[in-house]
Design a protein around this motif. Structure first.
Motif, PDB file in Angstrom:
ATOM      1  N   MET B  81       0.974  -1.020   0.354  1.00 41.95           N
ATOM      2  CA  MET B  81       0.131  -0.048  -0.219  1.00 41.95           C
ATOM      3  C   MET B  81       0.312   1.222   0.498  1.00 41.95           C
ATOM      4  N   LEU B  82       2.249   0.947   0.031  1.00 41.40           N
ATOM      5  CA  LEU B  82       2.898   2.406   0.470  1.00 41.40           C
ATOM      6  C   LEU B  82       3.545   2.674  -1.075  1.00 41.40           C
ATOM      7  N   THR B  83       4.477   3.300  -1.427  1.00 37.08           N
ATOM      8  CA  THR B  83       4.725   4.421  -2.129  1.00 37.08           C
ATOM      9  C   THR B  83       6.134   3.918  -3.303  1.00 37.08           C
ATOM     10  N   GLY B  84       6.687   3.887  -1.426  1.00 38.96           N
ATOM     11  CA  GLY B  84       8.221   3.444  -1.576  1.00 38.96           C
ATOM     12  C   GLY B  84       9.339   5.200  -1.098  1.00 38.96           C
ATOM     13  N   GLU B  85       7.949   6.075  -1.282  1.00 41.40           N
ATOM     14  CA  GLU B  85       9.153   7.215  -0.634  1.00 41.40           C
ATOM     15  C   GLU B  85       9.283   7.449   0.330  1.00 41.40           C
ATOM     16  N   PHE B  86       9.864   7.160   1.599  1.00 36.95           N
ATOM     17  CA  PHE B  86      10.583   7.621   2.373  1.00 36.95           C
ATOM     18  C   PHE B  86      11.492   8.341   3.083  1.00 36.95           C
ATOM     19  N   THR B  87      10.953   8.938   4.223  1.00 35.66           N
ATOM     20  CA  THR B  87      12.192   9.766   4.632  1.00 35.66           C
ATOM     21  C   THR B  87      12.470   9.326   6.482  1.00 35.66           C
ATOM     22  N   LYS B  88      13.497   9.957   6.899  1.00 30.31           N
ATOM     23  CA  LYS B  88      13.945   9.038   8.446  1.00 30.31           C
ATOM     24  C   LYS B  88      14.993  10.113   8.824  1.00 30.31           C
ATOM     25  N   GLN B  89      14.516  11.085  10.088  1.00 32.20           N
ATOM     26  CA  GLN B  89      15.642  12.315  10.492  1.00 32.20           C
ATOM     27  C   GLN B  89      15.558  11.123  11.897  1.00 32.20           C
ATOM     28  N   GLU B  90      17.490  10.768  12.590  1.00 36.03           N
ATOM     29  CA  GLU B  90      17.117  10.573  13.666  1.00 36.03           C
ATOM     30  C   GLU B  90      17.775  11.541  14.336  1.00 36.03           C
ATOM     31  N   MET B  91      17.092  11.181  16.034  1.00 36.71           N
ATOM     32  CA  MET B  91      17.943  11.910  17.035  1.00 36.71           C
ATOM     33  C   MET B  91      18.353  11.741  18.360  1.00 36.71           C
ATOM     34  N   SER B  92      18.985  12.227  18.787  1.00 39.10           N
ATOM     35  CA  SER B  92      18.834  11.945  20.223  1.00 39.10           C
ATOM     36  C   SER B  92      17.960  12.592  21.121  1.00 39.10           C
ATOM     37  N   VAL B  93      16.510  12.246  21.935  1.00 41.41           N
ATOM     38  CA  VAL B  93      16.066  13.111  22.617  1.00 41.41           C
ATOM     39  C   VAL B  93      16.166  13.400  24.030  1.00 41.41           C
ATOM     40  N   ALA B  94      16.390  15.049  24.058  1.00 50.58           N
ATOM     41  CA  ALA B  94      16.495  15.702  25.254  1.00 50.58           C
ATOM     42  C   ALA B  94      15.851  15.987  26.456  1.00 50.58           C
ATOM     43  N   GLY B  95      14.412  15.769  26.029  1.00 46.84           N
ATOM     44  CA  GLY B  95      13.663  15.402  27.037  1.00 46.84           C
ATOM     45  C   GLY B  95      11.892  15.891  26.488  1.00 46.84           C
ATOM     46  N   GLY B  96      11.555  16.757  27.599  1.00 47.64           N
ATOM     47  CA  GLY B  96       9.612  17.155  26.860  1.00 47.64           C
ATOM     48  C   GLY B  96       8.628  17.505  27.966  1.00 47.64           C
ATOM     49  N   LEU B  97       7.621  16.776  27.170  1.00 51.39           N
ATOM     50  CA  LEU B  97       6.819  16.543  28.170  1.00 51.39           C
ATOM     51  C   LEU B  97       6.219  15.262  27.517  1.00 51.39           C
ATOM     52  N   GLY B  98       5.891  13.903  28.685  1.00 49.90           N
ATOM     53  CA  GLY B  98       5.072  13.856  28.008  1.00 49.90           C
ATOM     54  C   GLY B  98       5.917  12.208  27.882  1.00 49.90           C
TER      55      GLY B  98
END
Lengths: 99, 99
Positions: B81-98
């Motif tokens: 069901m997918l077209t094959g177009e993907f993006t991906k951003q990796e990160m180190s999570v510093a914090g936040g809410l929830g």
């Protein structure tokens, strides 16, 4: 469905940690303003990009939050450390884990 | 810091709701696999893009989760069901809410 957005910003070299601290300090009042989730991350691709994912009860709550004194103060202090390169993706949040 | 990634995928026209359901059905076992947060959203820019933000205890937990039978099954069912177009951003999570 709740409102979400995924935003990125770039800092001037050496200022990423300081901007991240500002963004996290502003998180305190977000829940009362209708924020359900707020994730601040440092891109692993470079030394200057920050990614923020937010989920809000409504888009109106999100927009109104930008007018809060604490938010305006944080934005005003962060601005000089940013390059002005931003991206923003808006979305309707379908669900997940941790919401 | 914990590991995070922000990914997008595009579905073939008319299949976005079905892929979102698959992604959400796979969320059940994620906490046991080390996932702290998993947000599935529908882009408001078009009718076919899905955004997924994830936070994991470690990158290794994330990578290992893709080998789980439930994940492999969901991926296998979503792929057509997918077209094959993907993006991906990796990160180190510093914090936040929830988190």
């Amino acid at each position: 469905m709740t409102y979400g957005c995924i935003a990125s910003m770039k800092t001037r070299p050496g200022f990423r940690e300081e901007v991240v601290s500002l963004l996290l300090s502003a998180a305190d009042g977000l829940r009362d303003a209708g924020c359900e989730l707020y994730v601040v991350g440092l891109s692993e691709d470079d030394e200057t990009t920050i990614w923020v994912t937010e989920v809000w009860r409504t888009r109106e709550d999100h927009d109104a939050s930008l007018e809060l004194p604490a938010a305006k103060d944080a934005i005003g202090r962060a601005m000089p450390m940013l390059t002005g390169e931003f991206t923003k993706q808006e979305m309707s949040v379908a669900g997940g884990l941790g919401l």
